[in-house]
Design a protein around this motif. Structure first.
Motif, PDB file in Angstrom:
ATOM      1  N   ASP A 199       0.508  -1.369  -0.315  1.00 35.31           N
ATOM      2  CA  ASP A 199      -0.220  -0.091  -0.012  1.00 35.31           C
ATOM      3  C   ASP A 199       0.854   1.340   0.282  1.00 35.31           C
ATOM      4  OD1 ASP A 199      -1.388   1.828   1.052  1.00 35.31           O
ATOM      5  OD2 ASP A 199      -3.053   0.893   2.204  1.00 35.31           O
ATOM      6  N   TYR A 200       1.439   2.324  -1.035  1.00 32.86           N
ATOM      7  CA  TYR A 200       2.397   3.049  -1.620  1.00 32.86           C
ATOM      8  C   TYR A 200       1.288   4.159  -0.590  1.00 32.86           C
ATOM      9  CZ  TYR A 200       5.036   0.453  -4.720  1.00 32.86           C
ATOM     10  OH  TYR A 200       6.165  -0.151  -5.247  1.00 32.86           O
ATOM     11  N   VAL A 201      -0.192   4.198  -0.274  1.00 29.67           N
ATOM     12  CA  VAL A 201      -0.679   5.348   0.654  1.00 29.67           C
ATOM     13  C   VAL A 201      -0.117   4.686   1.978  1.00 29.67           C
ATOM     14  CG1 VAL A 201      -2.737   6.781   0.861  1.00 29.67           C
ATOM     15  CG2 VAL A 201      -2.493   5.981  -1.461  1.00 29.67           C
ATOM     16  N   GLN A 202      -0.485   4.163   1.898  1.00 29.32           N
ATOM     17  CA  GLN A 202       0.013   3.897   3.894  1.00 29.32           C
ATOM     18  C   GLN A 202       1.376   4.648   3.932  1.00 29.32           C
ATOM     19  OE1 GLN A 202      -1.715   4.264   7.107  1.00 29.32           O
ATOM     20  NE2 GLN A 202      -3.036   4.290   5.451  1.00 29.32           N
ATOM     21  N   ALA A 203       2.400   3.221   2.476  1.00 34.85           N
ATOM     22  CA  ALA A 203       3.561   4.025   2.824  1.00 34.85           C
ATOM     23  C   ALA A 203       4.485   5.520   2.861  1.00 34.85           C
ATOM     24  CB  ALA A 203       4.397   2.944   2.243  1.00 34.85           C
ATOM     25  N   HIS A 204       3.809   6.167   1.820  1.00 30.15           N
ATOM     26  CA  HIS A 204       3.996   7.690   1.998  1.00 30.15           C
ATOM     27  C   HIS A 204       3.444   7.995   3.313  1.00 30.15           C
ATOM     28  CE1 HIS A 204       3.782  11.605   0.413  1.00 30.15           C
ATOM     29  NE2 HIS A 204       4.596  11.186  -0.470  1.00 30.15           N
ATOM     30  N   LYS A 205       2.234   7.410   3.885  1.00 28.41           N
ATOM     31  CA  LYS A 205       1.707   8.419   5.172  1.00 28.41           C
ATOM     32  C   LYS A 205       3.170   8.363   5.713  1.00 28.41           C
ATOM     33  CE  LYS A 205      -1.214   7.610   8.552  1.00 28.41           C
ATOM     34  NZ  LYS A 205      -2.209   6.584   9.121  1.00 28.41           N
ATOM     35  N   TRP A 206       3.458   6.858   6.731  1.00 31.31           N
ATOM     36  CA  TRP A 206       4.314   6.530   7.624  1.00 31.31           C
ATOM     37  C   TRP A 206       5.483   7.483   7.259  1.00 31.31           C
ATOM     38  CZ3 TRP A 206       2.068   6.647  11.602  1.00 31.31           C
ATOM     39  CH2 TRP A 206       1.329   5.689  12.161  1.00 31.31           C
ATOM     40  N   TYR A 207       6.265   7.193   6.121  1.00 32.18           N
ATOM     41  CA  TYR A 207       8.083   7.448   5.255  1.00 32.18           C
ATOM     42  C   TYR A 207       6.885   9.432   6.113  1.00 32.18           C
ATOM     43  CZ  TYR A 207       9.338   3.255   3.137  1.00 32.18           C
ATOM     44  OH  TYR A 207       9.990   2.372   3.147  1.00 32.18           O
ATOM     45  N   ASN A 208       6.269   9.837   5.400  1.00 32.50           N
ATOM     46  CA  ASN A 208       6.051  11.245   5.327  1.00 32.50           C
ATOM     47  C   ASN A 208       6.061  11.616   6.799  1.00 32.50           C
ATOM     48  OD1 ASN A 208       5.779  14.403   4.499  1.00 32.50           O
ATOM     49  ND2 ASN A 208       3.537  14.177   4.225  1.00 32.50           N
ATOM     50  N   LEU A 209       5.639  11.750   8.070  1.00 29.03           N
ATOM     51  CA  LEU A 209       5.764  11.490   9.402  1.00 29.03           C
ATOM     52  C   LEU A 209       6.742  11.445   9.704  1.00 29.03           C
ATOM     53  CD1 LEU A 209       2.120   9.542  10.269  1.00 29.03           C
ATOM     54  CD2 LEU A 209       3.137  12.404  10.351  1.00 29.03           C
ATOM     55  N   ALA A 210       7.471   9.888  10.041  1.00 30.41           N
ATOM     56  CA  ALA A 210       8.971  10.171   9.762  1.00 30.41           C
ATOM     57  C   ALA A 210       9.492  11.317   9.237  1.00 30.41           C
ATOM     58  CB  ALA A 210       9.260   8.847   9.818  1.00 30.41           C
ATOM     59  N   ALA A 211       9.496  11.282   8.284  1.00 31.41           N
ATOM     60  CA  ALA A 211      10.780  12.327   7.793  1.00 31.41           C
ATOM     61  C   ALA A 211      10.388  13.858   8.625  1.00 31.41           C
ATOM     62  CB  ALA A 211      10.347  12.404   6.176  1.00 31.41           C
ATOM     63  N   ALA A 212       8.093  14.459   9.391  1.00 31.86           N
ATOM     64  CA  ALA A 212       8.799  15.066   9.433  1.00 31.86           C
ATOM     65  C   ALA A 212       9.641  15.135  11.335  1.00 31.86           C
ATOM     66  CB  ALA A 212       6.758  15.628   9.863  1.00 31.86           C
ATOM     67  N   LYS A 213       9.619  14.498  11.784  1.00 30.14           N
ATOM     68  CA  LYS A 213      10.029  14.465  12.618  1.00 30.14           C
ATOM     69  C   LYS A 213      11.799  14.203  13.005  1.00 30.14           C
ATOM     70  CE  LYS A 213       5.527  12.002  15.017  1.00 30.14           C
ATOM     71  NZ  LYS A 213       6.055  13.026  16.604  1.00 30.14           N
ATOM     72  N   GLY A 214      12.429  13.886  11.842  1.00 29.56           N
ATOM     73  CA  GLY A 214      13.809  14.161  12.110  1.00 29.56           C
ATOM     74  C   GLY A 214      14.319  13.176  11.412  1.00 29.56           C
ATOM     75  N   ARG A 215      13.393  12.383  10.975  1.00 25.59           N
ATOM     76  CA  ARG A 215      14.122  10.943  10.651  1.00 25.59           C
ATOM     77  C   ARG A 215      15.141  10.238   9.852  1.00 25.59           C
ATOM     78  NH1 ARG A 215      16.370   5.592  12.612  1.00 25.59           N
ATOM     79  NH2 ARG A 215      15.870   4.331  11.011  1.00 25.59           N
ATOM     80  N   PRO A 216      16.531   9.964   9.811  1.00 22.21           N
ATOM     81  CA  PRO A 216      16.964  10.380   8.313  1.00 22.21           C
ATOM     82  C   PRO A 216      17.109   8.878   7.373  1.00 22.21           C
ATOM     83  CG  PRO A 216      18.239   9.898  10.386  1.00 22.21           C
ATOM     84  CD  PRO A 216      16.786   9.424  10.915  1.00 22.21           C
ATOM     85  N   ASP A 217      16.886   9.665   6.199  1.00 25.91           N
ATOM     86  CA  ASP A 217      16.283   8.957   4.423  1.00 25.91           C
ATOM     87  C   ASP A 217      14.912   8.644   4.771  1.00 25.91           C
ATOM     88  OD1 ASP A 217      19.407   9.112   4.318  1.00 25.91           O
ATOM     89  OD2 ASP A 217      19.761   7.319   5.406  1.00 25.91           O
TER      90      ASP A 217
END
Length: 259
Positions: free
Chosen positions: A204-222
């Protein structure tokens, strides 16, 4: 020691040792000290916290250990967890994993979630006890079910790698989600990986994008790079939906003993 999966190895790097959280004294120091001098284990533990974290006075690890020990011997579970941590770190006392295990186990067996997490970590790394991934999972599960975010990550990682428990991506997803719901950037990143690869859940790319986006907003590298890679395989409508889901996301702490 046998090499573990990349997921679990990444978690162990994050974990190392988890220190009990400081609790600021809500009473005058003289009053706390007077109660501690009269054998009040709760006051002794509070005094240990004050010295360990330098709350209102200069930090003094050796004095912290002295008061934690008095409280631990008097039955304070929180002090037992803290004393175990001090021994494991060699903070205010010579490093001694046998003593660390002794005090951490006492607190863990009385339900202290941080001690349960740390005891699991001891079994996972073989510090003070023979390395035993099955025991590691047992203690992570106890802490995770109390809502300990780091233990939820550890348990999810074990389920994903099959270390100490049958490999089960669905179960891994469950615990990663609980940790992510508490705001863990690593858990969010791992959920992004899970949905991208379709491990334990339909791809599910929609869910993947959502979680990567949230992780990035919290400073998760890459995490941002992973989000952009997934986005290259999505339509504009899918990206818009993923962004909407990310905006609507709110933390949801795990309730004690939730399974």
């Amino acid at each position: 020691m046998e090499a573990r999966s990349l997921t679990t190895a990444a978690f162990l790097t994050l974990l190392s040792w988890c220190a009990p959280s400081p609790v600021a004294a809500d009473q005058p120091l003289d009053a706390v000290r007077a109660r501690a001098d009269h054998g009040d284990a709760a006051a002794q533990n509070t005094l240990g916290v004050i010295y360990a974290h330098g709350i209102g006075i200069p930090q003094d690890a050796e004095k912290a250990v002295t008061w934690y020990r008095k409280a631990a011997e008097g039955g304070s579970v929180d002090a037992q967890a803290s004393l175990g941590w001090m021994y494991a770190q060699g903070d205010g006392v010579p490093q001694d994993y046998a003593e660390a295990v002794k005090w951490t186990r006492k607190a863990a067996e009385h339900g202290n979630a941080v001690a349960q997490l740390n005891l699991g970590g001891m079994y996972g790394t073989g510090h003070g006890v023979p390395q035993d991934y099955a025991e590691e999972v047992i203690w992570y599960r106890k802490a995770a079910e109390q809502g300990n975010m780091v233990a939820q990550l550890g348990l999810g990682s074990a389920c994903a790698s099959g270390d100490g428990t049958p490999q089960n991506y669905t179960e891994a997803l469950k615990w990663f989600r609980k940790a992510a719901d508490q705001g863990s950037p690593l858990a969010m990143d791992l959920l992004g990986d899970t949905y991208t690869l379709g491990k334990g859940v339909p791809q599910d790319y929609v869910q993947a994008h959502k979680w990567y986006n949230l992780a990035a907003a919290k400073g998760r590298p890459d995490a941002g790079k992973s989000r952009d890679t997934v986005a290259a395989n999505m339509t504009r409508e899918q990206i818009a939906e993923a962004q909407k889901l990310a905006r609507e996301w709110k933390p949801k702490p795990t309730k004690r003993a939730e399974k």
